[in-house]
Write a protein that holds these residues in place. Sequence first.
Motif, PDB file in Angstrom:
ATOM      1  N   GLY A 515       0.820  -1.197   0.000  1.00  0.00           N
ATOM      2  CA  GLY A 515       0.000   0.000   0.000  1.00  0.00           C
ATOM      3  C   GLY A 515       0.856   1.249   0.000  1.00  0.00           C
ATOM      4  N   ALA A 516       0.284   2.331  -0.520  1.00  0.00           N
ATOM      5  CA  ALA A 516       0.963   3.622  -0.514  1.00  0.00           C
ATOM      6  C   ALA A 516      -0.091   4.694  -0.284  1.00  0.00           C
ATOM      7  N   ALA A 517       0.315   5.792   0.367  1.00  0.00           N
ATOM      8  CA  ALA A 517      -0.657   6.834   0.694  1.00  0.00           C
ATOM      9  C   ALA A 517       0.029   8.191   0.803  1.00  0.00           C
ATOM     10  N   TYR A 518      -0.791   9.228   0.604  1.00  0.00           N
ATOM     11  CA  TYR A 518      -0.339  10.595   0.841  1.00  0.00           C
ATOM     12  C   TYR A 518      -1.451  11.318   1.592  1.00  0.00           C
ATOM     13  N   ASP A 534      -4.778   0.634   8.090  1.00  0.00           N
ATOM     14  CA  ASP A 534      -5.077   1.837   7.324  1.00  0.00           C
ATOM     15  C   ASP A 534      -3.926   2.827   7.464  1.00  0.00           C
ATOM     16  N   LEU A 535      -3.342   3.227   6.341  1.00  0.00           N
ATOM     17  CA  LEU A 535      -2.253   4.192   6.404  1.00  0.00           C
ATOM     18  C   LEU A 535      -2.771   5.569   6.798  1.00  0.00           C
ATOM     19  N   ASN A 536      -3.914   5.943   6.269  1.00  0.00           N
ATOM     20  CA  ASN A 536      -4.529   7.210   6.667  1.00  0.00           C
ATOM     21  C   ASN A 536      -5.493   6.981   7.828  1.00  0.00           C
ATOM     22  N   PRO A 537      -5.457   7.841   8.843  1.00  0.00           N
ATOM     23  CA  PRO A 537      -6.376   7.675   9.981  1.00  0.00           C
ATOM     24  C   PRO A 537      -7.832   7.723   9.522  1.00  0.00           C
ATOM     25  N   GLN A 538      -8.673   6.884  10.147  1.00  0.00           N
ATOM     26  CA  GLN A 538     -10.084   6.856   9.795  1.00  0.00           C
ATOM     27  C   GLN A 538     -10.827   8.015  10.460  1.00  0.00           C
ATOM     28  N   PRO A 539     -11.848   8.566   9.798  1.00  0.00           N
ATOM     29  CA  PRO A 539     -12.521   9.759  10.320  1.00  0.00           C
ATOM     30  C   PRO A 539     -13.303   9.502  11.600  1.00  0.00           C
ATOM     31  N   PHE A 563       4.449   4.192   2.747  1.00  0.00           N
ATOM     32  CA  PHE A 563       4.434   2.937   1.994  1.00  0.00           C
ATOM     33  C   PHE A 563       4.350   1.796   3.003  1.00  0.00           C
ATOM     34  N   ARG A 564       3.553   0.763   2.691  1.00  0.00           N
ATOM     35  CA  ARG A 564       3.404  -0.366   3.609  1.00  0.00           C
ATOM     36  C   ARG A 564       3.539  -1.676   2.855  1.00  0.00           C
ATOM     37  N   PHE A 570       1.409 -16.987   8.715  1.00  0.00           N
ATOM     38  CA  PHE A 570       0.448 -18.087   8.798  1.00  0.00           C
ATOM     39  C   PHE A 570      -0.883 -17.492   9.218  1.00  0.00           C
ATOM     40  N   LYS A 571      -1.913 -18.312   9.297  1.00  0.00           N
ATOM     41  CA  LYS A 571      -3.269 -17.809   9.461  1.00  0.00           C
ATOM     42  C   LYS A 571      -3.371 -16.844  10.637  1.00  0.00           C
ATOM     43  N   ASN A 572      -3.816 -15.621  10.338  1.00  0.00           N
ATOM     44  CA  ASN A 572      -4.074 -14.568  11.322  1.00  0.00           C
ATOM     45  C   ASN A 572      -2.811 -14.044  12.010  1.00  0.00           C
ATOM     46  N   PHE A 573      -1.639 -14.367  11.463  1.00  0.00           N
ATOM     47  CA  PHE A 573      -0.383 -13.807  11.985  1.00  0.00           C
ATOM     48  C   PHE A 573       0.284 -13.022  10.863  1.00  0.00           C
ATOM     49  N   ASN A 574       0.369 -11.702  11.047  1.00  0.00           N
ATOM     50  CA  ASN A 574       0.911 -10.820  10.016  1.00  0.00           C
ATOM     51  C   ASN A 574       2.164 -10.114  10.494  1.00  0.00           C
ATOM     52  N   VAL A 575       3.091  -9.941   9.560  1.00  0.00           N
ATOM     53  CA  VAL A 575       4.296  -9.150   9.780  1.00  0.00           C
ATOM     54  C   VAL A 575       4.325  -8.065   8.711  1.00  0.00           C
ATOM     55  N   GLY A 576       4.578  -6.834   9.123  1.00  0.00           N
ATOM     56  CA  GLY A 576       4.572  -5.752   8.155  1.00  0.00           C
ATOM     57  C   GLY A 576       5.589  -4.686   8.485  1.00  0.00           C
ATOM     58  N   VAL A 577       5.861  -3.864   7.495  1.00  0.00           N
ATOM     59  CA  VAL A 577       6.745  -2.731   7.690  1.00  0.00           C
ATOM     60  C   VAL A 577       6.121  -1.516   6.998  1.00  0.00           C
ATOM     61  N   LYS A 578       6.181  -0.391   7.679  1.00  0.00           N
ATOM     62  CA  LYS A 578       5.680   0.860   7.120  1.00  0.00           C
ATOM     63  C   LYS A 578       6.841   1.842   7.063  1.00  0.00           C
ATOM     64  N   LEU A 579       7.038   2.471   5.916  1.00  0.00           N
ATOM     65  CA  LEU A 579       8.048   3.509   5.724  1.00  0.00           C
ATOM     66  C   LEU A 579       7.321   4.826   5.481  1.00  0.00           C
ATOM     67  N   ALA A 580       7.741   5.883   6.172  1.00  0.00           N
ATOM     68  CA  ALA A 580       6.982   7.132   6.068  1.00  0.00           C
ATOM     69  C   ALA A 580       7.866   8.343   6.275  1.00  0.00           C
ATOM     70  N   LYS A 581       7.403   9.448   5.729  1.00  0.00           N
ATOM     71  CA  LYS A 581       8.000  10.758   5.972  1.00  0.00           C
ATOM     72  C   LYS A 581       6.866  11.706   6.338  1.00  0.00           C
TER      73      LYS A 581
END
Length: 835
Positions: A515-518, A534-539, A563-564, A570-581
């Motif tokens: 994912g990518a966001a601005y 969600d990269l952008n906060p929800q309202p 960027f994410r 495995f099922k219901n176990f996620n690993v992620g990285v988010k890069l941001a400025k």
Amino acid sequence: MRGVLFGLLILLVSNAIGQVKVSGVVVDEQGMPIPFVNVVFVGTTIGTTTNDQGEFQLKKNGGKADVSLSLMGFEERIIPYAKLKGIRLEIVLKENATSLDEVVIVRKPKKRLKKKENPAYRILKEIWKRKKKNGVALVKSYQFQRFSSRELGFGNMDSAFVRKVLRKKYGELKEHLRQNYDNDSYYMPVEFIEKVENVYGSNELNLERVDVEALRETGIHQLGKYVARATNVFKEINVYEDGIPILDKTFVSPIATSGFGSYDYVLSDSTEVAGAKEYTIHFFPRQNGDLVFKGHFKVSAKSYALSAIEMEILKEVNLNFVRDLSIHKTFELKNDSIYLPKSNEYKGEFTFLTKNKTEKSIYLVKRERYSKYLFNRAKSRAFYENPLVQSSKNQFKKEAAYWDDQLVEEEKGTLKLVAKAKTSTKVKRATGTIFTLSDGYFTPITGLQLGNLFTTTARNDIEGVRLRLGFRTFKSNDDRFRLLGFGAFGFKDNKFKYGLEARYLLSTKPRITIGAAYLNDIEQMGFTRFNERDLNPQPDKGPKAVFVRGQNFFLSRVRKSMFRFDVEVFKNFNVGVKLAKERIVSADPKRFSLAFLNERTGQVQHRTTDVYSDIYLSYQPGRQVEGFGVDRVIGPKLHPKVLLNFKRAYRGVLGGNVEYSKLALLYNHPIPFGKFGVLDATLIASKTFGKTPLSVITAVPSNQTYFLTPNTFALLDYYDFVADSSVETHFEHHFNGLLMNRVPLVKQLGLRSLLTFRAVYGTISEKNKRINRSTIRYVAPDKKPYFEYGVGIENIGYGNLRPLRVDFIWRSDFTNVNGPVSPKFGVRVGFKTSF
């Protein structure tokens, strides 16, 4: 004219003559009413059962038919058509002496019996001893095939609506329609899903693998998140468990070890079935408003395993939107001792406003059939741990001939109805309205949705009144790509804000999303610590609301690029990285400063450029998910969640002017306590390493709105506490109507009570105090924990619409140094649509 009138008269008379109506009461030879008697028109599937007073009503259109009355332990009786005169009948059933050897017949006593006085108690004790060792649990390994069908549609629809939907096909398809004879209405299906699954299990390894062999979806699928949650109502219904999860509630099973605290039991008879004796036990709620059932089950006298169970909820149960809900399970005997699932039939009707029988509804029918059982053919651990994963939308598509062998005639008729309904403009209009009311989005053109309509307005001291409108691309829940965005305008600062985010499902095995966001917007910094999806906060999450207390100009203008990358290990176990400025400045520099001292240069800086990586681990065991696409639908089943974040900021990279590390942990666990409700417990801990300015430091999450926000403190002002190390606890116990159901008069209102407690302990380091040049004085709850406690009432509203919750909250004392003193008591309101 006379000819027309005469023709209408003949039509009306012939219709009345062709309609058969029967009503009456069924009693035994002593004149006592008999409940649960099956009353059926012979040669048809049209039937009903008698109520607690032995009463019944039955009706059919056209054709002569006798009526059959039957109940285990009594002689069947046939009432000839000639004797059905439309009057109220009194029908006597005789006990079948040949099937009542060693039978103890017990009617529901007016006075509750003690356990040891109740003949059913002895049988239930034997069930409890063996309930963990029944069925497939008795063998080392097993495999079987499960066919399931799910029918979804509109209930209580009049003939005019049905004719408009079916149009020229009405004459051909009307015979497949199910009719509600209580009010001469129809059930109109709009979606039909069929699935064949192969299930493999090992009791030695405690592992189970489920592979989809075939899947077919017909009809209109987009009915909104609440309908989607309702369609998950019948997942994993295991009556052998003490608690049965249904929607977001936990019902007490009729064979729970604590069942005598919630049910009255009546042992009605015992019979010989295939040479084996079975008992029949009826169960009734002690309190009609509790989360329990009414029905009966049959149990083997040899193995004390269930051979069948039928149960339903009462209309008085404290459950919203659900008008009717019934469960019918049957089991078959294998190898003289193992009772295995044979079939399941689940039915539910959901209404929007009230539970009135005449209100139009959304109904759900789910059927399951089990076959091809094989035992003790063990497979490797690797086999069980690597189930088949869907990698394309049509992966499980089969030819029509395959499904013809799977479906029974009734299901084939439903399929024909759905195939026609999905082309109806009237049906599309109705489903679109339901979707908008549920999710807040509407569809101006195919593939694009605008909303959320429920979060369009907010207010704060920087923007004044703020209007917001978002959009998203959406064809179905199977979309691999999704684009989301919003635009907002503040009428006080006269500035336009916006955000854009794209998400894509890169791989299905393993499941990888990118994912990518601005973002260019006004934000409350320091309060969002966990935002892995969600990269952008929800309202609907944060301090933006219409009604607020005090002043809130502690806001920042933020421009953020992100960027994410996320992989499901495995099922219901996620690993992620988010890069941001992130480039952060005060939204109101005259009243609120974010300044900090750059000790390297000796200069005071007012802008923060935060360039960071954020690595997270997320584990949610037991979570139910639906859909193949990038955004899957989360089911209503309660499940724990563990989230671990490690954030690292880099000075000198892409203009970054801060350097620090932050470690944060969240553990949330909703714990069902049967009829005593659910305890929702959350623990949050965080630690910041390095020198951190106010713009990115962790403040104790406060809330200056009059609305409840999860994991925040309602009686703190923003920045009352600032801590770079902290531990929080948030507890909410929801009694689900247990207490209110026992208060005279009040129990008619359907209210539910709750208790809350929140506490935080934290510290702020001297090095962060030293670089602070903002308008906020740093104070942490380090002398003693700060806490809030309260009582609340939820499920406030009318009919099924009960979204309102009111909390009465008190707080502990603390020394306030930033702005006016916070209130010591407050009333806060929450809005959440729940079942």
